[in-house]
Design an enzyme around this catalytic site. Structure first.
Site, PDB file in Angstrom:
ATOM      1  CG  ASP A 112       4.915  25.773   6.369  1.00 24.04           C
ATOM      2  OD1 ASP A 112       5.510  26.857   6.285  1.00 24.04           O
ATOM      3  OD2 ASP A 112       3.992  25.442   5.592  1.00 24.04           O
TER       4      ASP A 112
ATOM      5  NE  ARG B  75      -7.084  13.275  22.302  1.00 28.29           N
ATOM      6  CZ  ARG B  75      -6.832  14.459  22.838  1.00 28.29           C
ATOM      7  NH1 ARG B  75      -6.339  14.515  24.073  1.00 28.29           N
ATOM      8  NH2 ARG B  75      -7.032  15.580  22.165  1.00 28.29           N
TER       9      ARG B  75
ATOM     10  CB  THR C  31       1.218   4.699   8.076  1.00 23.00           C
ATOM     11  OG1 THR C  31       0.920   4.424   9.452  1.00 23.00           O
ATOM     12  CG2 THR C  31       2.059   3.585   7.507  1.00 23.00           C
ATOM     13  N   GLY C  32       1.388   8.138   9.141  1.00 23.70           N
ATOM     14  CA  GLY C  32       0.517   9.242   9.538  1.00 23.70           C
ATOM     15  C   GLY C  32       0.946  10.551   8.913  1.00 23.70           C
TER      16      GLY C  32
ATOM     17  CD  GLU D  11       2.394  12.456  14.252  1.00 20.11           C
ATOM     18  OE1 GLU D  11       1.366  12.942  14.785  1.00 20.11           O
ATOM     19  OE2 GLU D  11       2.376  11.475  13.492  1.00 20.11           O
TER      20      GLU D  11
ATOM     21  CB  SER E 142       0.289  13.631   4.892  1.00 23.00           C
ATOM     22  OG  SER E 142       0.753  14.393   5.982  1.00 23.00           O
TER      23      SER E 142
ATOM     24  CG  ASP F 141      -5.278   4.844  12.790  1.00 27.32           C
ATOM     25  OD1 ASP F 141      -5.825   3.779  13.135  1.00 27.32           O
ATOM     26  OD2 ASP F 141      -4.638   4.964  11.729  1.00 27.32           O
ATOM     27  N   GLY F 142      -6.891   8.023  15.763  1.00 26.11           N
ATOM     28  CA  GLY F 142      -6.790   9.072  16.760  1.00 26.11           C
ATOM     29  C   GLY F 142      -7.278   8.629  18.125  1.00 26.11           C
TER      30      GLY F 142
ATOM     31  CB  SER G 225       5.986  11.101   8.817  1.00 23.81           C
ATOM     32  OG  SER G 225       7.169  10.928   8.069  1.00 23.81           O
TER      33      SER G 225
END
Length: 291
Positions: free
Chosen positions: A176, A76, A187-188, A147, A192, A71-72, A190
């Site tokens: 934090d 990009r 689903t990323g 995000e 977690s 996904d990363g 957020s």
């Protein structure tokens, strides 16, 4: 057909997937362009390096963008696609794969479906960001598909994120950091941090605090037409802002404005796949035999 191909890492699985992809696309008489850095890293390992041209930027003449990785890698890839409306599909040689949904063993079938137009285009909303004063690290690529996240820097102390929605004060998150997520990004990061899963066609954003000390602070779903204004304070003079995987440092006197981007990204969704199918697979829903 003019096809752009991108990958971040020239690992064996990506190379093998590229070779299979190349074979199938050449059958369709496609012209293939590899991102130039990827090509330079992998050209000595390719069976036929002369089969490719290279690119370092795109234009509207491209018909398809293929991302090879996780996904990363797609996140990009979006920095190349920008507002060009080039359809993108991801071959998953990474781990989870909510965006890159095509497994290497299914490349041939996927290309045939694309040839037969057995797919739909899922239009994905993006976030855009402006800073006052202007920040040079952000202004050239000022958008994110997943995000935009605010987080502390060089400290273990929490930060305070004063938050306004459409000019009205919402709250001060003592935490934090804070994640502003699109439906695609739900689903990323957020997720977690206990954010909700939102289907990609939903016209919403999510504000998800990161480890909040305000025990009543919970993720908040808002209309994607909302203008979000953030002001950070803390023991340090600077904090971090990340746009997907791109990070910049901002000073505490910076005001951030986040809103819906004026363009979308066209993700190819094959007729044999769907977001709900991906959700069940990746989150292992139904593994409990009682379901």
């Amino acid at each position: 057909m003019k096809v752009a191909i991108y990958s971040q890492y020239p690992k064996k699985q990506s190379k093998d997937s590229l070779e299979i992809l190349t074979t199938e696309l050449l059958k369709l008489e496609a012209t293939l362009f590899l991102e130039i850095e990827f090509f330079n890293n992998i050209k000595n390992k390719l069976l036929n390096p002369d089969a490719y041209k290279t690119f370092n930027k795109l234009d509207k003449s491209f018909d398809l963008f293929v991302s090879i990785g996780g996904d990363g890698t797609i996140l990009r890839a979006v920095t190349y696609i920008k507002d060009l409306n080039i359809p993108v599909i991801g071959i998953n040689t990474g781990r989870l794969g909510f965006l890159a949904t095509i497994q290497p063993e299914n490349i041939k079938e996927a290309i045939q479906q694309i040839k037969n137009k057995a797919y739909t285009l899922s239009k994905r909303t993006l976030l855009s960001i402006e800073t006052t004063p202007e920040n040079n690290e952000i202004k050239n690529v000022n958008f994110a598909l997943n995000e935009i996240a605010i987080s502390r820097k060089n400290t273990t102390s929490m930060i305070t994120v004063d938050t306004k929605l459409n000019g009205e004060f919402l709250t001060s998150y003592w935490s934090d950091g804070l994640i502003i997520s699109t439906p695609t990004g739900s689903t990323g990061y957020s997720l977690s941090c206990a954010g909700p899963v939102i289907t990609p066609d939903t016209t919403s954003f999510v504000l998800t605090p990161i480890a909040p000390h305000n025990l009543s602070a919970r993720p908040l779903v808002i209309e994607d037409s909302t203008v979000i204004e953030l002001k950070v304070s803390g023991r340090e003079d600077n904090y971090l802002v990340s746009l997907d995987s791109r990070i910049a440092t901002l000073s505490n006197d910076t005001i951030i404005t986040i809103k819906k981007s004026p363009f979308t990204i066209n993700m190819i969704e094959l007729n044999t796949e769907s977001f709900l199918t991906t959700l069940r697979k990746k989150l292992l829903w139904g593994e409990d035999k009682r379901n």
